[in-house]
Design a protein around this motif. Structure first.
Motif, PDB file in Angstrom:
ATOM      1  N   PHE A 162       0.829  -1.205   0.000  1.00 41.15           N
ATOM      2  CA  PHE A 162       0.000   0.000   0.000  1.00 41.15           C
ATOM      3  C   PHE A 162       0.869   1.262   0.000  1.00 41.15           C
ATOM      4  O   PHE A 162       0.638   2.189  -0.784  1.00 41.15           O
ATOM      5  N   LEU A 163       1.860   1.291   0.873  1.00 42.11           N
ATOM      6  CA  LEU A 163       2.735   2.458   0.947  1.00 42.11           C
ATOM      7  C   LEU A 163       3.526   2.640  -0.346  1.00 42.11           C
ATOM      8  O   LEU A 163       3.693   3.755  -0.841  1.00 42.11           O
ATOM      9  N   PHE A 164       3.991   1.532  -0.923  1.00 44.02           N
ATOM     10  CA  PHE A 164       4.737   1.619  -2.178  1.00 44.02           C
ATOM     11  C   PHE A 164       3.848   2.185  -3.294  1.00 44.02           C
ATOM     12  O   PHE A 164       4.276   3.050  -4.058  1.00 44.02           O
ATOM     13  N   MET A 165       2.612   1.717  -3.391  1.00 43.65           N
ATOM     14  CA  MET A 165       1.699   2.205  -4.437  1.00 43.65           C
ATOM     15  C   MET A 165       1.384   3.689  -4.241  1.00 43.65           C
ATOM     16  O   MET A 165       1.348   4.457  -5.203  1.00 43.65           O
ATOM     17  N   MET A 166       1.149   4.083  -2.994  1.00 43.57           N
ATOM     18  CA  MET A 166       0.891   5.501  -2.725  1.00 43.57           C
ATOM     19  C   MET A 166       2.100   6.341  -3.136  1.00 43.57           C
ATOM     20  O   MET A 166       1.957   7.380  -3.797  1.00 43.57           O
ATOM     21  N   LEU A 167       3.273   5.879  -2.751  1.00 48.41           N
ATOM     22  CA  LEU A 167       4.504   6.623  -3.054  1.00 48.41           C
ATOM     23  C   LEU A 167       4.738   6.686  -4.559  1.00 48.41           C
ATOM     24  O   LEU A 167       5.036   7.762  -5.100  1.00 48.41           O
ATOM     25  N   LYS A 168       4.581   5.556  -5.223  1.00 47.05           N
ATOM     26  CA  LYS A 168       4.775   5.521  -6.683  1.00 47.05           C
ATOM     27  C   LYS A 168       3.803   6.484  -7.369  1.00 47.05           C
ATOM     28  O   LYS A 168       4.203   7.284  -8.222  1.00 47.05           O
ATOM     29  N   ASN A 169       2.546   6.459  -6.993  1.00 53.97           N
ATOM     30  CA  ASN A 169       1.538   7.330  -7.611  1.00 53.97           C
ATOM     31  C   ASN A 169       1.806   8.806  -7.335  1.00 53.97           C
ATOM     32  O   ASN A 169       1.636   9.650  -8.215  1.00 53.97           O
ATOM     33  N   ARG A 170       2.232   9.117  -6.113  1.00 51.79           N
ATOM     34  CA  ARG A 170       2.550  10.513  -5.794  1.00 51.79           C
ATOM     35  C   ARG A 170       3.756  10.998  -6.604  1.00 51.79           C
ATOM     36  O   ARG A 170       3.780  12.132  -7.073  1.00 51.79           O
ATOM     37  N   CYS A 171       4.742  10.138  -6.775  1.00 48.95           N
ATOM     38  CA  CYS A 171       5.915  10.506  -7.577  1.00 48.95           C
ATOM     39  C   CYS A 171       5.524  10.716  -9.039  1.00 48.95           C
ATOM     40  O   CYS A 171       5.977  11.669  -9.684  1.00 48.95           O
ATOM     41  N   ILE A 172       4.671   9.848  -9.563  1.00 47.78           N
ATOM     42  CA  ILE A 172       4.196   9.992 -10.944  1.00 47.78           C
ATOM     43  C   ILE A 172       3.445  11.310 -11.102  1.00 47.78           C
ATOM     44  O   ILE A 172       3.678  12.065 -12.046  1.00 47.78           O
ATOM     45  N   ASP A 173       2.549  11.599 -10.169  1.00 49.64           N
ATOM     46  CA  ASP A 173       1.799  12.860 -10.228  1.00 49.64           C
ATOM     47  C   ASP A 173       2.738  14.063 -10.175  1.00 49.64           C
ATOM     48  O   ASP A 173       2.576  15.027 -10.921  1.00 49.64           O
ATOM     49  N   PHE A 174       3.713  13.994  -9.292  1.00 48.71           N
ATOM     50  CA  PHE A 174       4.674  15.087  -9.149  1.00 48.71           C
ATOM     51  C   PHE A 174       5.450  15.290 -10.455  1.00 48.71           C
ATOM     52  O   PHE A 174       5.578  16.416 -10.940  1.00 48.71           O
ATOM     53  N   LEU A 175       5.960  14.204 -11.021  1.00 44.89           N
ATOM     54  CA  LEU A 175       6.747  14.307 -12.257  1.00 44.89           C
ATOM     55  C   LEU A 175       5.895  14.776 -13.431  1.00 44.89           C
ATOM     56  O   LEU A 175       6.357  15.564 -14.261  1.00 44.89           O
ATOM     57  N   ARG A 176       4.666  14.313 -13.486  1.00 44.64           N
ATOM     58  CA  ARG A 176       3.758  14.750 -14.549  1.00 44.64           C
ATOM     59  C   ARG A 176       3.521  16.269 -14.450  1.00 44.64           C
ATOM     60  O   ARG A 176       3.604  16.989 -15.439  1.00 44.64           O
ATOM     61  N   ARG A 177       3.261  16.745 -13.236  1.00 39.65           N
ATOM     62  CA  ARG A 177       3.025  18.173 -13.022  1.00 39.65           C
ATOM     63  C   ARG A 177       4.277  18.986 -13.346  1.00 39.65           C
ATOM     64  O   ARG A 177       4.210  20.015 -14.021  1.00 39.65           O
ATOM     65  N   LYS A 178       5.439  18.529 -12.901  1.00 40.78           N
ATOM     66  CA  LYS A 178       6.692  19.243 -13.163  1.00 40.78           C
ATOM     67  C   LYS A 178       7.010  19.267 -14.662  1.00 40.78           C
ATOM     68  O   LYS A 178       7.499  20.271 -15.175  1.00 40.78           O
ATOM     69  N   THR A 179       6.719  18.172 -15.350  1.00 45.44           N
ATOM     70  CA  THR A 179       6.954  18.112 -16.795  1.00 45.44           C
ATOM     71  C   THR A 179       6.080  19.133 -17.508  1.00 45.44           C
ATOM     72  O   THR A 179       6.552  19.867 -18.384  1.00 45.44           O
ATOM     73  N   LEU A 180       4.807  19.210 -17.137  1.00 39.20           N
ATOM     74  CA  LEU A 180       3.906  20.187 -17.751  1.00 39.20           C
ATOM     75  C   LEU A 180       4.338  21.619 -17.433  1.00 39.20           C
ATOM     76  O   LEU A 180       4.313  22.484 -18.312  1.00 39.20           O
ATOM     77  N   GLU A 181       4.745  21.858 -16.205  1.00 34.54           N
ATOM     78  CA  GLU A 181       5.225  23.193 -15.830  1.00 34.54           C
ATOM     79  C   GLU A 181       6.462  23.571 -16.632  1.00 34.54           C
ATOM     80  O   GLU A 181       6.588  24.698 -17.110  1.00 34.54           O
ATOM     81  N   GLN A 182       7.374  22.602 -16.797  1.00 32.19           N
ATOM     82  CA  GLN A 182       8.606  22.864 -17.548  1.00 32.19           C
ATOM     83  C   GLN A 182       8.300  23.133 -19.016  1.00 32.19           C
ATOM     84  O   GLN A 182       8.877  24.043 -19.618  1.00 32.19           O
ATOM     85  N   GLN A 183       7.390  22.356 -19.594  1.00 33.39           N
ATOM     86  CA  GLN A 183       7.021  22.578 -20.994  1.00 33.39           C
ATOM     87  C   GLN A 183       6.399  23.956 -21.180  1.00 33.39           C
ATOM     88  O   GLN A 183       6.710  24.652 -22.143  1.00 33.39           O
ATOM     89  N   ALA A 184       5.544  24.349 -20.264  1.00 33.56           N
ATOM     90  CA  ALA A 184       4.917  25.668 -20.343  1.00 33.56           C
ATOM     91  C   ALA A 184       5.981  26.761 -20.226  1.00 33.56           C
ATOM     92  O   ALA A 184       5.969  27.741 -20.979  1.00 33.56           O
ATOM     93  N   ALA A 185       6.913  26.593 -19.303  1.00 33.83           N
ATOM     94  CA  ALA A 185       7.981  27.584 -19.129  1.00 33.83           C
ATOM     95  C   ALA A 185       8.848  27.673 -20.384  1.00 33.83           C
ATOM     96  O   ALA A 185       9.241  28.762 -20.807  1.00 33.83           O
TER      97      ALA A 185
END
Length: 187
Positions: free
Chosen positions: A63-86
Motif C-alpha cells: 500500500f505504501l509503495f503504491m501511494m509513493l509511486k503514484n505521488r511521484c508519478i503525479d509530481f513528475l507529470r506536473r513538473k513536466t507540464l510546468e517545464q514545458q509551459a515555461a
C-alpha cells in the motif's frame, strides 16, 4: 477503530520503519530532496487523517509503495507540464526579442536623417482628408485638447474623436513600414 494511544504507537512504528526508505525511493525519481520529503510527509499526513482505514491494511508495504509511486508519478507529470509551459513562454519571448531586434536594426537603415523622417511623416499627414488632417494637426502638432478643438471648429467632441481615429488608422497604414516610428511620435 483502535484506541488513540494504540493507533499513535502503531503509526509511529510505521513512520520510523518506512520514512527513510520511502524518502530514498522518492529521491531517486523527483531529484530534489525537499520534494521527496514533501511527498513522503504528505503520504504520512494522509495516513494519520485516515486512522480507521490505515489499521485495516493487510499489505502495508504494498500500500505504501503504491501511494509513493503514484505521488511521484503525479509530481513528475506536473513538473513536466510546468517545464514545458515555461519553455514555450521562453521560446515565445526569445522569438519576440529577435523580431524587435531585427525591427530596430531595419529602422536604423531606413531613417538616416531627421529631414527624411520629417518628409515621410509630412507626406503621410498631407494625404489625410482635409478635415481629418486639420483636427490631427491641431491635436498632435499644436497640442490642443480635443474639447478645445471641438469648440474652435464648432463640432462635437465625438466628431473630433472619430476623426482622430480615422487619422490614426490612415497614418498607421501610410507608415506601416515605420510603425515603431509612428508609435513613438504619435501615440
Amino acid at each position: 477503530m483502535q484506541a488513540p494511544s494504540t493507533y499513535k504507537a502503531h503509526f509511529e512504528e510505521v513512520y520510523i520503519s518506512f520514512y527513510s526508505r520511502m524518502k530514498r525511493f522518492a529521491g531517486q525519481y523527483v531529484i530534489r530532496e525537499e520534494d521527496a520529503e514533501n511527498i513522503v510527509q504528505d503520504i504520512f499526513f494522509e495516513l494519520w487523517e485516515k486512522q480507521s482505514e490505515f489499521t485495516s491494511f493487510i499489505n502495508l508495504n504494498g500500500f505504501l509503495f503504491m501511494m509513493l509511486k503514484n505521488r511521484c508519478i503525479d509530481f513528475l507529470r506536473r513538473k513536466t507540464l510546468e517545464q514545458q509551459a515555461a519553455e514555450e513562454i521562453q521560446s515565445e519571448y526569445i522569438h519576440t526579442l529577435k523580431l524587435k531586434f531585427e525591427s530596430l536594426e531595419a529602422l536604423e537603415n531606413k531613417f538616416l536623417t531627421e529631414a527624411d523622417i520629417d518628409t515621410i511623416i509630412q507626406n503621410a499627414i498631407d494625404r489625410l482628408p482635409e478635415k481629418c488632417r486639420e483636427i490631427f494637426v491641431m491635436n498632435k502638432i499644436e497640442g490642443k485638447k480635443q474639447k478645445v478643438i471641438a469648440q474652435e471648429l464648432n463640432i462635437s467632441i465625438h466628431t473630433v474623436e472619430s476623426q482622430m481615429a480615422i487619422a490614426y488608422k490612415k497614418l498607421k497604414e501610410a507608415l506601416k513600414d515605420c510603425v515603431p516610428l509612428f508609435l513613438f511620435l504619435f501615440i
